[in-house]
Design an enzyme around this catalytic site. Structure first.
Site, PDB file in Angstrom:
ATOM      1  NE  ARG A 122      -3.710   2.477   0.593  1.00  0.00           N
ATOM      2  CZ  ARG A 122      -3.561   3.741   0.211  1.00  0.00           C
ATOM      3  NH1 ARG A 122      -2.495   4.093  -0.502  1.00  0.00           N
ATOM      4  NH2 ARG A 122      -4.461   4.646   0.511  1.00  0.00           N
TER       5      ARG A 122
ATOM      6  CG  HIS B 236      -1.070   6.241   1.966  1.00  0.00           C
ATOM      7  ND1 HIS B 236      -0.433   5.042   2.214  1.00  0.00           N
ATOM      8  CD2 HIS B 236      -2.157   6.248   2.795  1.00  0.00           C
ATOM      9  CE1 HIS B 236      -1.089   4.359   3.124  1.00  0.00           C
ATOM     10  NE2 HIS B 236      -2.147   5.072   3.508  1.00  0.00           N
TER      11      HIS B 236
ATOM     12  CG  HIS C  75      -5.065   8.826   5.445  1.00  0.00           C
ATOM     13  ND1 HIS C  75      -5.126   8.778   6.813  1.00  0.00           N
ATOM     14  CD2 HIS C  75      -4.535   7.642   5.053  1.00  0.00           C
ATOM     15  CE1 HIS C  75      -4.670   7.611   7.225  1.00  0.00           C
ATOM     16  NE2 HIS C  75      -4.295   6.902   6.184  1.00  0.00           N
TER      17      HIS C  75
ATOM     18  CD  GLU D 242      -3.972   3.495   8.266  1.00  0.00           C
ATOM     19  OE1 GLU D 242      -4.100   4.284   7.316  1.00  0.00           O
ATOM     20  OE2 GLU D 242      -3.115   2.573   8.285  1.00  0.00           O
TER      21      GLU D 242
ATOM     22  CG  HIS E  48       0.841   5.770   6.959  1.00  0.00           C
ATOM     23  ND1 HIS E  48       0.218   6.988   7.074  1.00  0.00           N
ATOM     24  CD2 HIS E  48      -0.127   4.899   6.519  1.00  0.00           C
ATOM     25  CE1 HIS E  48      -1.057   6.881   6.747  1.00  0.00           C
ATOM     26  NE2 HIS E  48      -1.284   5.622   6.382  1.00  0.00           N
TER      27      HIS E  48
ATOM     28  CD  GLU F 209      -7.362   3.017   1.854  1.00  0.00           C
ATOM     29  OE1 GLU F 209      -6.242   2.621   1.490  1.00  0.00           O
ATOM     30  OE2 GLU F 209      -7.556   3.621   2.931  1.00  0.00           O
TER      31      GLU F 209
ATOM     32  CG  HIS G 147     -22.666  -2.851  27.530  1.00  0.00           C
ATOM     33  ND1 HIS G 147     -23.019  -4.023  26.877  1.00  0.00           N
ATOM     34  CD2 HIS G 147     -21.821  -2.201  26.672  1.00  0.00           C
ATOM     35  CE1 HIS G 147     -22.406  -4.085  25.711  1.00  0.00           C
ATOM     36  NE2 HIS G 147     -21.687  -2.995  25.548  1.00  0.00           N
TER      37      HIS G 147
ATOM     38  CG  HIS H 196     -19.931   1.721  24.919  1.00  0.00           C
ATOM     39  ND1 HIS H 196     -18.904   1.122  25.613  1.00  0.00           N
ATOM     40  CD2 HIS H 196     -20.548   0.730  24.217  1.00  0.00           C
ATOM     41  CE1 HIS H 196     -18.887  -0.172  25.332  1.00  0.00           C
ATOM     42  NE2 HIS H 196     -19.875  -0.439  24.492  1.00  0.00           N
TER      43      HIS H 196
ATOM     44  CD  GLU I 269     -19.949  -1.576  20.755  1.00  0.00           C
ATOM     45  OE1 GLU I 269     -19.871  -2.795  20.520  1.00  0.00           O
ATOM     46  OE2 GLU I 269     -20.481  -1.116  21.795  1.00  0.00           O
TER      47      GLU I 269
ATOM     48  CG  HIS J  65     -25.285  -2.245  22.860  1.00  0.00           C
ATOM     49  ND1 HIS J  65     -24.995  -1.008  23.391  1.00  0.00           N
ATOM     50  CD2 HIS J  65     -24.084  -2.841  22.653  1.00  0.00           C
ATOM     51  CE1 HIS J  65     -23.679  -0.855  23.490  1.00  0.00           C
ATOM     52  NE2 HIS J  65     -23.111  -1.963  23.055  1.00  0.00           N
TER      53      HIS J  65
END
Length: 421
Positions: A128, A131, A133, A137, A176, A199, A313, A315, A320, A359
């Site tokens: 890859r 590059h 962005h 990531e 990277h 991407e 539970h 968050h 998520e 959830h």
């Protein structure tokens, strides 16, 4: 064990035959419509038990079989809740000499505004290309081995090899690369902290040079224009290269310790001791408290034994984004105001839960259920329903739940995270 561990320094900083299912994903980015469908549990139950639920028309049995909780929902589901499921197997694969890639973004899963994901494969030697962005990531190695590089703005560079179960984190704007190693390259999941991230719109070295006048490149590099004739005239993106030598040789070749990054951008997630482990499974939590470089994305690798339950539970700090690795499960998302929906998940699926939405995740298969949950946050935090019930005064719990003291005291008084069958 309490898995809520805020970072005090940064308190806010885890099927090819199903093509027709894409039509089920609405264009709305709203988790739930502003009304509740006029259904009662009694009406649903009656309809499912008699002829009312029959469907004499055409049925795509493959799709229906993959998501029985949508085909015949539990009678506790209610209201118009937008889909929170998608699959990488519905996504278009971009195949090149050296590997392939595909993505799930906000376009595919409109409810996911915070995070987007990419599934990528590089064969041995496949690159890859160099590059950078706009988004941070975060990555999880699904298979094989790879060599990664990332350069800091001060000119120091990090070079490391990663294998199945390892992570990396590259900050936005940091250049990277990723290269597959022997014997069979690698496959990995990338997660970006922008729901609309693509991407295919990254800043590529080859693309930049192809769109810079030759005389400017000559002046910049200190080379005659004749020496630049072989530069790529279009983007490389993924391409086949030579399998590199040893990691130490690469590190020495670029300048050794003198140019070595002081920050580690990789982490051995699968090799760490579980944060939580019991008869129902185990959880490994990785956020900036244990992986200092990962300032914008926190994650957990969850394993649930057959019949086990990731307890009810929510968050409080972030939505998520899930990637399902193996096994079969179902999840009900409670969207408030009487709205809830249950959906099924299989390997290579993506799931989404809005911040603060209640959830659970249940293993309904015969093998271990393994999935990743990612959050656009520097720290991991969750609230256990069981623990909340047991922390309020007993009289308060009794009057809310209409349970007697003995029943309430049977409820676990601590966060279990995973509950065994």
């Amino acid at each position: 064990m309490d898995s809520s561990r805020p970072n005090q320094n940064d308190p806010l900083s885890r099927r090819s035959f199903l093509g027709a299912a894409a039509a089920a994903i609405s264009a709305s980015a709203v988790m739930a419509a502003p009304f509740t469908a006029a259904q009662s549990e009694n009406e649903i139950s009656k309809g499912e038990q008699n002829h009312s639920a029959s469907n004499p028309g055409p049925v795509n049995k493959a799709i229906a079989g993959q998501n029985p909780s949508s085909e015949l929902p539990p009678d506790t589901d209610k209201g118009d809740v937008s889909p929170f499921w998608y699959s990488f197997d519905l996504s278009h694969r971009r195949v090149q000499d050296g590997g392939w890639t595909r993505q799930v973004t906000e376009k595919d899963l409109p409810v996911s505004r915070d995070l987007a994901g990419v599934n990528m494969r590089l064969i041995a030697g496949g690159y890859r290309e160099l590059h950078w962005h706009t988004a941070n990531e975060w990555a999880f190695m699904i298979y094989g081995h790879a060599r990664v590089t990332v350069m800091n703005p001060d000119g120091t560079i990090f070079i490391d090899d990663v294998s199945e179960g390892d992570l990396w984190y590259f900050p936005a704007g940091f250049p990277h690369s990723i290269q597959g190693l022997g014997p069979d390259g690698c496959e990995f999941l990338l997660v970006f902290d922008e729901g609309g991230f693509s991407e295919y719109q990254t800043f590529l070295l080859s693309d930049w040079l192809a769109h810079t006048p030759p005389e400017v490149l000559s002046k910049n590099f200190g080379l005659p224009e004749s020496a630049l004739h072989n530069l790529p005239d279009d983007e490389l993106y993924i391409f086949q290269g030579t399998i590199p030598g040893s990691l130490e040789d690469d590190r020495k070749a670029v300048g050794g310790k003198a140019v070595e990054s002081k920050i580690d951008y990789t982490f051995r997630m699968k090799a760490m001791n579980p944060t939580v482990a019991n008869d129902g499974g185990e959880v490994r939590i990785v956020d900036s408290n244990v992986f200092g470089a990962s300032k914008a994305i926190a994650a957990a690798l969850v394993r649930v034994k057959p019949g086990g339950l990731r307890e009810l539970h929510w968050h409080p700090n972030a939505s998520e984004w899930q990637y399902w690795i193996s096994g079969t499960g179902r999840m009900t998302v409670f969207a408030s105001s009487g709205k809830a929906r249950t959906m099924n998940f299989n390997p290579n699926d993506v799931g989404f839960v809005p911040a603060v939405a209640g959830h659970y995740i249940e293993n309904i298969g015969t093998e271990d259920l393994v999935f990743l949950e990612m959050f656009r946050s520097s720290y991991y935090s969750d609230v256990s329903l069981n623990q909340w019930i047991r922390r309020v005064p007993l009289q308060m719990a009794k009057e809310h739940l209409h349970l007697d003291q003995a029943a309430i005291e049977t409820i676990p008084d601590r966060k279990k995270v995973i509950i065994a069958k």
